[in-house]
Design an enzyme around this catalytic site. Sequence first.
Site, mmCIF file in Angstrom:
data_model
loop_
_atom_site.group_PDB
_atom_site.id
_atom_site.type_symbol
_atom_site.label_atom_id
_atom_site.label_comp_id
_atom_site.label_asym_id
_atom_site.label_seq_id
_atom_site.Cartn_x
_atom_site.Cartn_y
_atom_site.Cartn_z
ATOM 1 N N SER A 147 0.848 -1.194 0.000
ATOM 2 C CA SER A 147 0.000 0.000 0.000
ATOM 3 C C SER A 147 0.882 1.242 0.000
ATOM 4 O O SER A 147 2.061 1.178 0.371
ATOM 5 C CB SER A 147 -0.879 -0.026 1.257
ATOM 6 O OG SER A 147 -1.286 1.273 1.621
ATOM 7 N N TYR A 160 -2.703 -0.363 10.102
ATOM 8 C CA TYR A 160 -2.691 -0.655 8.659
ATOM 9 C C TYR A 160 -1.328 -0.297 8.081
ATOM 10 O O TYR A 160 -0.701 -1.086 7.366
ATOM 11 C CB TYR A 160 -3.806 0.153 7.976
ATOM 12 C CG TYR A 160 -3.971 -0.137 6.500
ATOM 13 C CD1 TYR A 160 -4.807 -1.157 6.055
ATOM 14 C CD2 TYR A 160 -3.294 0.617 5.538
ATOM 15 C CE1 TYR A 160 -4.960 -1.420 4.696
ATOM 16 C CE2 TYR A 160 -3.437 0.357 4.184
ATOM 17 C CZ TYR A 160 -4.271 -0.660 3.765
ATOM 18 O OH TYR A 160 -4.418 -0.922 2.424
HETATM 19 P P1 NDP Z 1 -12.038 -4.942 -0.324
HETATM 20 O O1 NDP Z 1 -12.568 -4.518 1.009
HETATM 21 O O2 NDP Z 1 -12.803 -4.626 -1.551
HETATM 22 O O3 NDP Z 1 -11.716 -6.491 -0.315
HETATM 23 C C1 NDP Z 1 -11.057 -7.088 0.752
HETATM 24 C C2 NDP Z 1 -11.033 -8.569 0.515
HETATM 25 O O4 NDP Z 1 -10.346 -9.200 1.604
HETATM 26 C C3 NDP Z 1 -12.401 -9.183 0.435
HETATM 27 O O5 NDP Z 1 -12.397 -10.138 -0.594
HETATM 28 C C4 NDP Z 1 -12.579 -9.860 1.784
HETATM 29 O O6 NDP Z 1 -13.424 -11.000 1.645
HETATM 30 C C5 NDP Z 1 -11.140 -10.253 2.100
HETATM 31 N N1 NDP Z 1 -10.880 -10.392 3.529
HETATM 32 C C6 NDP Z 1 -10.900 -9.438 4.486
HETATM 33 N N2 NDP Z 1 -10.656 -9.978 5.693
HETATM 34 C C7 NDP Z 1 -10.471 -11.297 5.497
HETATM 35 C C8 NDP Z 1 -10.203 -12.396 6.349
HETATM 36 N N3 NDP Z 1 -10.069 -12.248 7.674
HETATM 37 N N4 NDP Z 1 -10.067 -13.623 5.807
HETATM 38 C C9 NDP Z 1 -10.190 -13.801 4.471
HETATM 39 N N5 NDP Z 1 -10.454 -12.807 3.617
HETATM 40 C C10 NDP Z 1 -10.600 -11.568 4.123
HETATM 41 O O7 NDP Z 1 -10.583 -4.268 -0.384
HETATM 42 P P2 NDP Z 1 -9.578 -4.015 -1.571
HETATM 43 O O8 NDP Z 1 -9.877 -4.873 -2.715
HETATM 44 O O9 NDP Z 1 -9.475 -2.569 -1.743
HETATM 45 O O10 NDP Z 1 -8.223 -4.479 -0.867
HETATM 46 C C11 NDP Z 1 -7.519 -5.634 -1.243
HETATM 47 C C12 NDP Z 1 -6.083 -5.479 -0.761
HETATM 48 O O11 NDP Z 1 -5.504 -4.352 -1.405
HETATM 49 C C13 NDP Z 1 -5.977 -5.210 0.731
HETATM 50 O O12 NDP Z 1 -4.849 -5.847 1.251
HETATM 51 C C14 NDP Z 1 -5.782 -3.701 0.789
HETATM 52 O O13 NDP Z 1 -5.119 -3.316 1.952
HETATM 53 C C15 NDP Z 1 -4.954 -3.478 -0.445
HETATM 54 N N6 NDP Z 1 -4.952 -2.128 -0.982
HETATM 55 C C16 NDP Z 1 -6.094 -1.522 -1.420
HETATM 56 C C17 NDP Z 1 -6.050 -0.267 -1.975
HETATM 57 C C18 NDP Z 1 -7.249 0.428 -2.520
HETATM 58 O O14 NDP Z 1 -7.143 1.621 -2.899
HETATM 59 N N7 NDP Z 1 -8.410 -0.202 -2.601
HETATM 60 C C19 NDP Z 1 -4.788 0.477 -2.072
HETATM 61 C C20 NDP Z 1 -3.643 -0.249 -1.597
HETATM 62 C C21 NDP Z 1 -3.738 -1.502 -1.074
HETATM 63 P P3 NDP Z 1 -14.420 -11.533 2.823
HETATM 64 O O15 NDP Z 1 -14.925 -10.313 3.537
HETATM 65 O O16 NDP Z 1 -15.449 -12.319 2.135
HETATM 66 O O17 NDP Z 1 -13.547 -12.386 3.683
#
Ligand code: NDP
Length: 254
Positions: A147, A160
């Site tokens: 990130s 985070y």
């Molecule tokens: P979303 O909130 O859209 O998706 C997060 C995903 O993580 C979901 O599929 C969720 O599925 C899964 N998840 C969360 N907690 C758990 C858990 N305990 N066990 C298994 N799965 C889990 O977020 P993003 O797509 O934006 O983020 C994806 C990654 O990218 C993250 O690591 C985020 O920090 C990183 N990121 C995002 C940015 C952005 O601008 N969006 C920028 C930089 C980094 P479910 O809830 O079904 O488990």
Amino acid sequence: MASPKMFDLSGKVAVVTGGNGGIGRGIALGLAQAGAAVAILARNEEKNRAVVDELANAGVPALAIKLDVTRRDDLRPAMEEAERKLGPVSILVNNAGIAIMGSALNFRAEDWDRVIETNLNSCFFLSQIAAQSMAARKQGKIINIASEYSRFGAQGIIPYAAAKGALVQVTRTMAIELAPHNIQVNAILPGWIETDMTVVAQSGPWFEEIIARTPAGRFGKPEETAGAAVFLASHASDFVTGSIVYVDGGYAIR
Ligand code: NDP
């Protein structure tokens, strides 16, 4: 010579944590379009099912395993299930992540633990499990989703930022240790991407600030992170390890 075949993932098996939405879904679909069989590991079964259907439409074997990555004892069984059903896993994408905002002065211990367990500890332990199997076959690709907060400080985001900063160091140190086993470990560093996680930043003053700072002048789409993932999952990146690939419209350079 570069050729499309360098990016061909036919016959490979990929595991994407948090592959049921946002960036994880974008990457899972990209890997599938490049030919990989894909297992997505996440908690919400309805979202899991929907993405498995999309993956199957790409014509590759696909599978969802219900997993909460914070449950350490469940990590190995999930990887074993993916291998049993799809074959040896040679690509792992540690993408599952959460953000809990709050002030450093009174951040709750349980929230700190949840963020660190989800965004950092699970990535290391899942990588360890995957690498044990990859090392036996002398081939593997581990991709961690970092990130901008891996690099910058900011208000209200302390665990985070701590987790994402450490994840880059995990990437570098594992890259060194695993290089003799022909396992490459790299990170993708997305900028601001339109997903559920960033909904609060997709309007209002925060949005204006982000757009002004991003040279590309917009948020990225989740599917725009897939190209970097396909590159880092493919033979095209066999001499690339310990790297950070920025997919951020230039945010980090301004
Ligand atoms: P979303 O909130 O859209 O998706 C997060 C995903 O993580 C979901 O599929 C969720 O599925 C899964 N998840 C969360 N907690 C758990 C858990 N305990 N066990 C298994 N799965 C889990 O977020 P993003 O797509 O934006 O983020 C994806 C990654 O990218 C993250 O690591 C985020 O920090 C990183 N990121 C995002 C940015 C952005 O601008 N969006 C920028 C930089 C980094 P479910 O809830 O079904 O488990």
